[in-house]
Design a protein around this motif. Structure first.
Motif, short mmCIF file in Angstrom:
data_model
loop_
_atom_site.label_atom_id
_atom_site.label_comp_id
_atom_site.label_asym_id
_atom_site.label_seq_id
_atom_site.Cartn_x
_atom_site.Cartn_y
_atom_site.Cartn_z
N VAL A 1 24.29 -38.96 44.19
CA VAL A 1 25.62 -39.79 44.49
C VAL A 1 25.31 -40.93 45.23
CG1 VAL A 1 27.15 -37.57 44.28
CG2 VAL A 1 26.12 -38.28 46.44
N ALA A 2 26.16 -41.95 44.96
CA ALA A 2 25.81 -43.27 45.84
C ALA A 2 27.08 -43.87 46.15
CB ALA A 2 25.31 -44.25 44.86
N ALA A 3 27.30 -44.35 47.52
CA ALA A 3 28.47 -44.88 47.90
C ALA A 3 29.71 -43.97 47.82
CB ALA A 3 29.06 -46.14 47.16
N LEU A 4 29.55 -42.74 48.17
CA LEU A 4 30.48 -41.77 48.34
C LEU A 4 31.02 -41.62 49.61
CD1 LEU A 4 31.57 -39.02 46.91
CD2 LEU A 4 29.93 -37.57 48.19
N GLN A 5 32.50 -41.82 49.48
CA GLN A 5 33.20 -41.78 50.83
C GLN A 5 34.19 -40.30 50.80
OE1 GLN A 5 35.43 -45.52 50.08
NE2 GLN A 5 34.01 -46.70 51.53
N GLY A 6 34.47 -40.31 52.21
CA GLY A 6 35.23 -39.00 52.22
C GLY A 6 34.80 -37.60 52.20
N TYR A 7 33.43 -37.33 52.17
CA TYR A 7 32.96 -36.30 52.08
C TYR A 7 31.79 -35.90 53.06
CZ TYR A 7 35.56 -35.39 48.26
OH TYR A 7 36.66 -35.15 47.26
N LYS A 8 31.87 -34.87 53.63
CA LYS A 8 30.80 -34.51 54.79
C LYS A 8 29.40 -34.41 54.50
CE LYS A 8 30.45 -30.85 58.24
NZ LYS A 8 30.82 -29.60 58.77
N ASN A 9 29.00 -33.97 53.25
CA ASN A 9 27.76 -33.61 52.77
C ASN A 9 27.43 -34.10 51.49
OD1 ASN A 9 28.51 -30.89 54.57
ND2 ASN A 9 26.83 -31.68 55.38
N PRO A 10 27.05 -35.26 51.42
CA PRO A 10 26.77 -35.94 49.97
C PRO A 10 25.57 -35.22 49.40
CG PRO A 10 26.09 -37.40 51.61
CD PRO A 10 26.82 -36.28 52.47
N VAL A 11 24.53 -34.39 50.01
CA VAL A 11 23.52 -33.79 49.26
C VAL A 11 24.14 -32.60 48.40
CG1 VAL A 11 23.01 -32.21 51.25
CG2 VAL A 11 21.36 -32.77 49.59
N VAL A 12 25.29 -31.90 49.12
CA VAL A 12 25.94 -30.89 48.38
C VAL A 12 26.61 -31.72 46.91
CG1 VAL A 12 27.44 -29.32 48.18
CG2 VAL A 12 26.27 -29.51 50.21
N ALA A 13 26.98 -32.71 47.18
CA ALA A 13 27.75 -33.37 45.92
C ALA A 13 26.49 -33.54 44.81
CB ALA A 13 28.39 -34.63 46.16
N ALA A 14 25.52 -34.02 45.20
CA ALA A 14 24.44 -34.53 44.60
C ALA A 14 23.86 -33.20 43.81
CB ALA A 14 23.17 -35.04 45.40
N MET B 1 23.15 -39.45 38.26
CA MET B 1 23.90 -40.10 39.24
C MET B 1 25.26 -40.69 39.08
SD MET B 1 23.03 -43.79 41.21
CE MET B 1 21.98 -43.35 42.68
N LEU B 2 26.26 -40.34 39.98
CA LEU B 2 27.42 -40.84 40.07
C LEU B 2 27.83 -41.41 41.25
CD1 LEU B 2 29.44 -37.38 39.06
CD2 LEU B 2 28.88 -39.35 37.38
N ALA B 3 28.53 -42.50 41.19
CA ALA B 3 28.46 -43.67 42.26
C ALA B 3 30.06 -43.91 42.59
CB ALA B 3 27.82 -44.92 42.16
N GLY B 4 30.28 -44.29 43.80
CA GLY B 4 31.67 -44.98 44.15
C GLY B 4 32.75 -44.03 43.88
N ASN B 5 33.73 -44.55 43.16
CA ASN B 5 35.13 -43.72 42.74
C ASN B 5 34.62 -42.45 41.96
OD1 ASN B 5 36.74 -45.30 44.48
ND2 ASN B 5 37.20 -46.68 42.72
N GLY B 6 33.79 -42.86 40.87
CA GLY B 6 33.29 -41.79 40.01
C GLY B 6 32.60 -40.52 40.74
N ALA B 7 31.96 -40.84 41.66
CA ALA B 7 31.34 -39.81 42.72
C ALA B 7 32.47 -39.10 43.44
CB ALA B 7 30.37 -40.32 43.61
N ALA B 8 33.47 -40.02 43.92
CA ALA B 8 34.55 -39.32 44.84
C ALA B 8 35.35 -38.31 43.71
CB ALA B 8 35.14 -40.40 45.53
N ARG B 9 35.80 -38.76 42.59
CA ARG B 9 36.51 -38.08 41.75
C ARG B 9 35.92 -36.84 41.19
NH1 ARG B 9 37.41 -42.89 39.09
NH2 ARG B 9 36.30 -42.34 37.27
N PHE B 10 34.72 -36.94 41.08
CA PHE B 10 34.03 -35.53 40.90
C PHE B 10 33.91 -34.90 42.04
CE2 PHE B 10 29.81 -33.50 41.07
CZ PHE B 10 29.86 -32.59 39.94
N ALA B 11 33.56 -35.15 43.20
CA ALA B 11 33.40 -34.59 44.36
C ALA B 11 34.93 -33.56 44.53
CB ALA B 11 32.92 -35.43 45.52
N ALA B 12 35.81 -34.27 44.22
CA ALA B 12 37.23 -33.72 44.48
C ALA B 12 37.55 -32.44 43.53
CB ALA B 12 38.39 -34.61 44.22
N THR B 13 36.66 -32.57 42.57
CA THR B 13 36.89 -31.37 41.45
C THR B 13 36.02 -30.10 41.96
OG1 THR B 13 35.19 -32.14 39.68
CG2 THR B 13 37.44 -32.76 39.54
N GLN B 14 35.20 -30.57 42.88
CA GLN B 14 33.96 -29.32 43.16
C GLN B 14 34.36 -28.63 44.40
OE1 GLN B 14 31.53 -28.57 40.94
NE2 GLN B 14 32.96 -30.17 39.61
N THR B 15 35.66 -28.58 44.98
CA THR B 15 35.94 -28.22 46.31
C THR B 15 34.75 -28.33 47.26
OG1 THR B 15 35.21 -25.89 45.58
CG2 THR B 15 37.52 -26.62 45.09
#
Length: 133
Positions: free
Chosen positions: A92-105, A116-130
């Motif tokens: 993930v790149a440029a992920l905002q609002g999440y404590k642990n970007p490595v978990v999102a990666a 790779m997911l970046a920016g808003n796409g990374a944030a939208r995906f992270a939101a679906t992953q609880t």
């Protein structure tokens, strides 16, 4: 198979005038904790993610809580991971609002066809992953 090895660093840019005693103590704690996880049979990939989570959560390193804000004062975090056994990777790149970007990666690697997911796409995906914000 050889013995597992764990190599860590707290980021670039060390300063001679700064005291790093707190980081050294924490890094030893991380190494001892993760050695125990490896010795108990945990996968290297799981241990790698858990290690980075400990670094991100500490606020002592240039990761997670210790990151620097961008020019707008916002925190955009990056993380990547690769499974050496399978060659799969996630980032993930440029992920905002999440404590642990490595978990999102890790979730990108495990749950999407993407690398790779970046920016808003990374944030939208992270939101679906609880994931923890």
């Amino acid at each position: 198979m050889g013995r597992p090895a764990l190599i860590l660093h707290g980021g670039a840019g060390a300063r001679r005038e700064r005291n790093y005693d707190q980081e050294i103590v924490h890094m030893r704690e991380v190494v001892e904790t993760m050695k125990a996880r490896l010795d108990s049979g945990a996968s290297a990939l799981d241990v790698a993610v858990e290690t980075v989570v400990m670094l991100e959560d500490s606020g002592l390193y240039v990761a997670g809580r210790g990151a620097s804000p961008n020019l707008d004062g916002e925190y955009e975090l990056d993380a990547s991971i690769m499974d050496g056994e399978t060659g799969k990777a996630g980032a993930v790149a440029a992920l905002q609002g999440y404590k642990n970007p490595v978990v999102a990666a890790r979730a990108v690697m495990d749950k999407t066809p993407h690398v790779m997911l970046a920016g808003n796409g990374a944030a939208r995906f992270a939101a679906t992953q609880t994931l923890e914000p």
